[in-house]
Design an enzyme around this catalytic site. Structure first.
Site, PDB file in Angstrom:
ATOM      1  N   THR A 142       0.829  -1.207   0.000  1.00 22.55           N
ATOM      2  CA  THR A 142       0.000   0.000   0.000  1.00 22.55           C
ATOM      3  C   THR A 142       0.862   1.256   0.000  1.00 22.55           C
ATOM      4  O   THR A 142       1.994   1.236   0.508  1.00 22.55           O
ATOM      5  CB  THR A 142      -0.900   0.002   1.256  1.00 22.55           C
ATOM      6  OG1 THR A 142      -1.407   1.310   1.474  1.00 22.55           O
ATOM      7  CG2 THR A 142      -0.122  -0.398   2.511  1.00 22.55           C
ATOM      8  N   ASP A 143       0.309   2.355  -0.506  1.00 24.72           N
ATOM      9  CA  ASP A 143       1.047   3.626  -0.461  1.00 24.72           C
ATOM     10  C   ASP A 143       1.216   4.124   0.982  1.00 24.72           C
ATOM     11  O   ASP A 143       2.041   4.995   1.247  1.00 24.72           O
ATOM     12  CB  ASP A 143       0.336   4.703  -1.311  1.00 24.72           C
ATOM     13  CG  ASP A 143      -1.060   5.053  -0.810  1.00 24.72           C
ATOM     14  OD1 ASP A 143      -1.611   4.320   0.040  1.00 24.72           O
ATOM     15  OD2 ASP A 143      -1.603   6.081  -1.282  1.00 24.72           O
ATOM     16  N   GLU A 144       0.424   3.552   1.921  1.00 20.99           N
ATOM     17  CA  GLU A 144       0.482   4.055   3.297  1.00 20.99           C
ATOM     18  C   GLU A 144       1.829   3.776   3.967  1.00 20.99           C
ATOM     19  O   GLU A 144       2.151   4.374   4.988  1.00 20.99           O
ATOM     20  CB  GLU A 144      -0.684   3.478   4.118  1.00 20.99           C
ATOM     21  CG  GLU A 144      -2.013   3.868   3.499  1.00 20.99           C
ATOM     22  CD  GLU A 144      -3.237   3.588   4.349  1.00 20.99           C
ATOM     23  OE1 GLU A 144      -3.124   3.593   5.585  1.00 20.99           O
ATOM     24  OE2 GLU A 144      -4.317   3.382   3.768  1.00 20.99           O
ATOM     25  N   TYR A 150      -1.286  -0.479  11.100  1.00 22.24           N
ATOM     26  CA  TYR A 150      -1.553  -1.152   9.809  1.00 22.24           C
ATOM     27  C   TYR A 150      -0.394  -0.926   8.850  1.00 22.24           C
ATOM     28  O   TYR A 150       0.173  -1.872   8.299  1.00 22.24           O
ATOM     29  CB  TYR A 150      -2.866  -0.628   9.201  1.00 22.24           C
ATOM     30  CG  TYR A 150      -3.002  -0.916   7.713  1.00 22.24           C
ATOM     31  CD1 TYR A 150      -3.110  -2.223   7.239  1.00 22.24           C
ATOM     32  CD2 TYR A 150      -3.001   0.128   6.774  1.00 22.24           C
ATOM     33  CE1 TYR A 150      -3.224  -2.488   5.871  1.00 22.24           C
ATOM     34  CE2 TYR A 150      -3.114  -0.130   5.411  1.00 22.24           C
ATOM     35  CZ  TYR A 150      -3.219  -1.441   4.961  1.00 22.24           C
ATOM     36  OH  TYR A 150      -3.329  -1.693   3.607  1.00 22.24           O
ATOM     37  N   LYS A 174       2.425  -3.467   7.187  1.00 23.43           N
ATOM     38  CA  LYS A 174       2.604  -3.647   5.731  1.00 23.43           C
ATOM     39  C   LYS A 174       4.049  -3.316   5.336  1.00 23.43           C
ATOM     40  O   LYS A 174       4.645  -4.000   4.500  1.00 23.43           O
ATOM     41  CB  LYS A 174       1.625  -2.759   4.951  1.00 23.43           C
ATOM     42  CG  LYS A 174       0.160  -3.140   5.068  1.00 23.43           C
ATOM     43  CD  LYS A 174      -0.197  -4.499   4.480  1.00 23.43           C
ATOM     44  CE  LYS A 174      -0.106  -4.565   2.961  1.00 23.43           C
ATOM     45  NZ  LYS A 174      -0.605  -5.873   2.460  1.00 23.43           N
TER      46      LYS A 174
END
Ligand code: NAD
Ligand code: TYD
Length: 339
Positions: free
Chosen positions: A125-127, A150, A154
């Protein structure tokens, strides 16, 4: 005929990915390996349950024996969508995020290595890049700076994938995509939560000042991106995907209200999410140049289609909303939603 193992295929993006591959590629068999957590729903692929090139296996990616058994089918690629995926849940309890997103990925990597699976795709994810200021974009070389449990989980998984490429020469690629929307998204994320609340004339909880920005992409565009990374991506590389569609949450909320013909009286500003990332925006030029990928669904068209899907699939919505989700929602958010 080649077989791929798709983990987390009963969730939002995994089910859309499976749908896309079965519809477009007659030479690929799919094993959908999913633990069926609260976010996994067999109904998402019910119409394909008897498809000749599709098989469902219930299993947890942290369970080595079951993973190894599934991989004994001459699997040509593992596409890892399986994850705990909701930031708010990770703030309440990060345990399941570490277990599935970190330990689960490590076990998948070990099993894929042991069974000599030729390709591993880690759906990230870009997060993992953290939060942007008012300008700039995340590129593949932006340093990782995750801010939520989260995204930290990741990012940890991404680091493991990187290490397995470097240490063991594994052929793995990582994809990092921005916020997805579309059919079959669990109504705890902003767009489906707000659509289904507005449809019932219920208020929509906008966190903080609502000026946080997300870069929205239709799930089919993301699914195509993962497919292209699997088929054409270079081992060891990272590919960003985004919709080139930045929007502040409050503007998106007003857009949804307008499209659903409801007034702004349904907006309820609530306490902000702790550690809330302010802005995400993706530079996807590498995927465009190297994979020939491009986002194709405009936000206007995609939102209309998504709203129509939730309106046409009330039974799916009712089943999901009356399940564990509501129990959880009531307990954790009662204070935020109380009138
Ligand atoms: P989701 O929560 O809808 O689905 C997750 C799926 O994984 C569910 O079917 C669940 O049953 C399964 N799962 C969870 N734990 C498992 C375990 N231990 N073993 C096997 N299966 C398990 O998530 P999603 O939105 O479809 O996201 C899929 C992937 O894409 C995730 O890795 C997520 O980090 C990533 N991603 C999501 C977005 C987004 O906007 N939703 C954006 C970028 C990347
Ligand atoms: P979300 O869909 O949870 O995705 P992510 O946190 O992974 O970006 O949230 C999208 C944005 O919407 C984020 O800025 C948080 C905000 N949000 C709300 O304002 N209210 C809500 O009820 C939810 C679920 C999210």
């Amino acid at each position: 005929m080649a077989t791929i193992l798709v983990t987390g295929g009963c969730g939002f993006i995994g089910s859309n990915f499976i749908r896309e591959v079965l519809a477009t590629d007659a030479d690929t068999d799919i094993i959908n390996f999913d633990a069926l957590t609260y976010a996994g729903n067999l109904a998402n692929l019910a119409d394909l349950a008897n498809h000749p090139r599709y098989r469902f296996v219930r299993g947890d990616i942290t369970d080595r024996d079951v993973v190894l058994k599934a991989l004994k089918n001459d699997v040509r690629a593992v596409i890892n969508f399986a994850a705990e995926s909701h930031v708010d849940r990770s703030i309440i309890d990060s345990g399941p995020f570490i277990k599935t997103n970190v330990v689960g990925t490590q076990i998948l990597l070990d099993c894929a290595r042991q069974t000599k699976v030729p390709r591993f795709v880690q759906v990230s994810t870009d997060e993992v890049y953290g939060s942007l200021g008012e300008t700039g974009l995340f590129s593949e070389s932006t340093p990782l700076a995750p801010n939520s449990p989260y995204s930290a989980a990741k990012a940890s998984a991404d680091m493991l994938v990187r290490a397995y490429v470097h240490t063991f020469g594994m052929d793995a690629v990582i994809t990092r995509c921005s916020n997805n929307y579309g059919p079959y998204q669990f109504p705890e994320k902003l767009i489906p939560l707000f659509i289904t609340n507005i449809m019932r004339d219920q208020q929509v909880p906008v966190y903080g000042d609502g000026m946080q920005i997300r870069d929205w992409i239709h799930v089919r565009d993301h699914a195509r991106g993962v497919e292209m990374a699997w088929r054409k991506g270079k081992g060891g590389e990272v590919y960003n995907f985004g919709g080139r569609c930045e929007m502040a949450n409050i503007h998106l909320t007003k857009k949804l209200l307008e499209l659903l013909g409801k007034t702004e009286s349904l907006i309820k500003f609530v306490q902000d999410r702790p550690g809330h990332d302010r802005r995400y925006a993706i530079d996807c030029s590498k995927a465009e140049a190297e994979l020939g990928w491009q986002p194709t669904v405009t936000f206007e068209e995609g939102l209309r289609e998504t709203i129509a899907w939730y309106q046409a699939n009330q039974e799916w919505v009712n089943q999901v909303r009356s399940g564990e989700y509501l129990k959880y929602y009531d307990l954790q958010y009662a204070n935020r939603l109380a009138d």
